[in-house]
Design a protein around this motif. Structure first.
Motif, short mmCIF file in Angstrom:
data_model
loop_
_atom_site.label_atom_id
_atom_site.label_comp_id
_atom_site.label_asym_id
_atom_site.label_seq_id
_atom_site.Cartn_x
_atom_site.Cartn_y
_atom_site.Cartn_z
N ASN A 33 0.66 -0.79 -0.04
CA ASN A 33 0.24 -0.11 0.00
C ASN A 33 0.57 1.26 0.30
N SER A 52 -4.82 1.69 -1.74
CA SER A 52 -4.72 0.17 -1.62
C SER A 52 -3.24 -0.57 -2.79
N LYS A 101 0.48 -1.95 5.53
CA LYS A 101 -0.73 -1.75 5.95
C LYS A 101 -1.65 -0.23 5.70
N TYR A 102 -2.60 -0.59 5.21
CA TYR A 102 -3.54 0.91 4.61
C TYR A 102 -3.66 1.47 5.09
N GLY A 103 -3.45 2.58 5.16
CA GLY A 103 -3.49 3.75 6.29
C GLY A 103 -3.38 5.31 5.93
N ARG A 104 -3.98 6.56 6.89
CA ARG A 104 -4.15 7.58 6.77
C ARG A 104 -2.99 8.73 8.28
N THR A 105 -2.20 7.45 8.83
CA THR A 105 -1.31 7.65 9.92
C THR A 105 0.25 6.67 9.35
N GLN A 107 2.60 6.06 10.67
CA GLN A 107 2.45 4.48 11.50
C GLN A 107 2.23 3.89 10.39
N SER A 108 1.59 3.78 9.72
CA SER A 108 1.69 2.17 8.61
C SER A 108 2.30 2.03 7.54
N TYR A 109 3.14 2.91 7.57
CA TYR A 109 3.93 2.83 6.91
C TYR A 109 6.00 2.98 7.13
#
Length: 122
Positions: A33, A52, A101-105, A107-109
Motif C-alpha cells: 500500500n 491500496s 498496512k493501508y492507513g492515514r497515519t 505509522q502505517s508505513y
C-alpha cells in the motif's frame, strides 16, 4: 530498507498544477500500500492521500479532496500524485511512502522517500 524516490516538485503559481512521481524499486514495494504525506516548515507531517496495493481503494485528506488524485502503476513500480488548483497553503515538502498496512497515519508505513519540495506562489 529500500528507499523510494520522489520527483516532479517545483515552483508553481496558485491555481496551477503539478504531478509528483514516486519510484518504488523492488517487487515487494510494488505490492505494498502506498501514500503521500507533506510537511510544511514548523508543522507536523500531514497525511495527504493513500492507495491500496491493488489501486482499488483510495482515501484523501479533506484539505486536498477534489483537487488531488493519487494513482499507481504496479507494472512500472510507480505511484503518482496529480495536484490541481494548487494553493499557497499546499507549499511543503512532499513524501511518498509504502508499507504493508493501508492507513492515514505515518505509522502505517515502513519505507519513505527523501521528499520533494512543492512551492505555490500567490
Amino acid at each position: 530498507q529500500v528507499q523510494l524516490v520522489e520527483s516532479g516538485g517545483g515552483l508553481v503559481q496558485a491555481g496551477g498544477s503539478l504531478r509528483l512521481s514516486c519510484a518504488a524499486p523492488g517487487r515487494t514495494l510494488a505490492l505494498y500500500n502506498k501514500g503521500w504525506f507533506r510537511q510544511a516548515p514548523g508543522k507536523e507531517r500531514e497525511f495527504i492521500a493513500a492507495i491500496s496495493w491493488s489501486g482499488d481503494s483510495t482515501t484523501y485528506s479533506d484539505s486536498v479532496k477534489g483537487r488531488f488524485t493519487i494513482s499507481r502503476d504496479n507494472a512500472k513500480n510507480m505511484m503518482y500524485l496529480q495536484m490541481n488548483t494548487l494553493k499557497p497553503e499546499d507549499t511543503a515538502v512532499y513524501y511518498c511512502t509504502a508499507g504493508p498496512k493501508y492507513g492515514r497515519t505515518w505509522q502505517s508505513y515502513t519505507n519513505w522517500g527523501q521528499g520533494t519540495q512543492v512551492t505555490v506562489s500567490s
